[in-house]
Motif scaffolding. Structure first.
Motif, PDB file in Angstrom:
ATOM      1  N   GLY A  81      25.824  -1.646   7.795  1.00 45.57           N
ATOM      2  CA  GLY A  81      26.280  -0.359   8.303  1.00 45.57           C
ATOM      3  C   GLY A  81      25.807   0.773   7.420  1.00 45.57           C
ATOM      4  N   PRO A  82      25.901   1.991   7.900  1.00 48.14           N
ATOM      5  CA  PRO A  82      25.431   3.138   7.123  1.00 48.14           C
ATOM      6  C   PRO A  82      26.244   3.318   5.841  1.00 48.14           C
ATOM      7  N   LYS A  83      25.589   3.856   4.824  1.00 43.23           N
ATOM      8  CA  LYS A  83      26.249   4.083   3.531  1.00 43.23           C
ATOM      9  C   LYS A  83      27.300   5.177   3.688  1.00 43.23           C
ATOM     10  N   LYS A  84      28.493   4.921   3.163  1.00 43.31           N
ATOM     11  CA  LYS A  84      29.583   5.891   3.261  1.00 43.31           C
ATOM     12  C   LYS A  84      29.527   6.840   2.081  1.00 43.31           C
ATOM     13  N   ASP A  85      29.864   8.077   2.326  1.00 48.81           N
ATOM     14  CA  ASP A  85      29.892   9.087   1.270  1.00 48.81           C
ATOM     15  C   ASP A  85      31.180   8.902   0.466  1.00 48.81           C
TER      16      ASP A  85
ATOM     17  N   GLN B 267       0.818  -1.212   0.000  1.00 48.13           N
ATOM     18  CA  GLN B 267       0.000   0.000   0.000  1.00 48.13           C
ATOM     19  C   GLN B 267       0.853   1.263   0.000  1.00 48.13           C
ATOM     20  N   ASP B 268       2.039   1.191   0.598  1.00 54.27           N
ATOM     21  CA  ASP B 268       2.868   2.388   0.776  1.00 54.27           C
ATOM     22  C   ASP B 268       4.309   2.068   0.390  1.00 54.27           C
ATOM     23  N   ARG B 269       4.678   2.430  -0.836  1.00 42.36           N
ATOM     24  CA  ARG B 269       6.019   2.114  -1.338  1.00 42.36           C
ATOM     25  C   ARG B 269       7.112   2.822  -0.547  1.00 42.36           C
ATOM     26  N   SER B 270       6.841   4.017  -0.045  1.00 42.84           N
ATOM     27  CA  SER B 270       7.862   4.736   0.720  1.00 42.84           C
ATOM     28  C   SER B 270       8.148   4.011   2.043  1.00 42.84           C
ATOM     29  N   LEU B 271       7.127   3.406   2.618  1.00 45.50           N
ATOM     30  CA  LEU B 271       7.328   2.629   3.839  1.00 45.50           C
ATOM     31  C   LEU B 271       8.211   1.414   3.560  1.00 45.50           C
ATOM     32  N   ALA B 272       7.993   0.766   2.421  1.00 45.59           N
ATOM     33  CA  ALA B 272       8.815  -0.381   2.041  1.00 45.59           C
ATOM     34  C   ALA B 272      10.258   0.052   1.797  1.00 45.59           C
ATOM     35  N   ALA B 273      10.452   1.187   1.136  1.00 44.24           N
ATOM     36  CA  ALA B 273      11.803   1.682   0.874  1.00 44.24           C
ATOM     37  C   ALA B 273      12.522   2.027   2.173  1.00 44.24           C
TER      38      ALA B 273
ATOM     39  N   LYS C  77      16.593   0.625   6.314  1.00 45.92           N
ATOM     40  CA  LYS C  77      16.866   0.312   7.723  1.00 45.92           C
ATOM     41  C   LYS C  77      17.497  -1.078   7.850  1.00 45.92           C
ATOM     42  N   GLY C  78      16.987  -2.039   7.104  1.00 44.65           N
ATOM     43  CA  GLY C  78      17.555  -3.389   7.131  1.00 44.65           C
ATOM     44  C   GLY C  78      18.962  -3.420   6.573  1.00 44.65           C
ATOM     45  N   GLY C  79      19.199  -2.661   5.522  1.00 39.78           N
ATOM     46  CA  GLY C  79      20.538  -2.602   4.935  1.00 39.78           C
ATOM     47  C   GLY C  79      21.550  -1.998   5.875  1.00 39.78           C
TER      48      GLY C  79
END
Length: 72
Positions: free
Chosen positions: A62-66, A44-50, A55-57
């Motif tokens: 770990g957080p994405k590095k710049d 129902q909500d693609r932004s929620l899935a994204a 969050k799972g990734g």
């Protein structure tokens, strides 16, 4: 001495495979049941899935590095 029936070494008395076949069928039947559409929040909500995917990734990798910070 032991009131439980003897089993060959390495055979577990726990888990799906060791259940009564009728109980296995009962559980397997439930696997085909569809979830009502109002409970499928990601469809129902693609932004929620994204958001959940990000969050799972982060949790697993770990957080994405710049990339600009790595060049310095």
């Amino acid at each position: 001495m032991d009131s439980q029936p003897t089993r060959p070494s390495g055979v577990s008395k726990r888990g799906f495979a060791s259940m009564d076949p009728e109980r296995q069928r009962e559980i397997a039947r439930k696997g085909g049941a569809s979830v009502p559409s109002e409970k499928r929040s990601f469809s129902q909500d693609r932004s929620l899935a994204a958001q959940a995917g990000r969050k799972g990734g982060e949790a697993s990798h770990g957080p994405k590095k710049d990339a600009s910070n790595e060049a310095e």
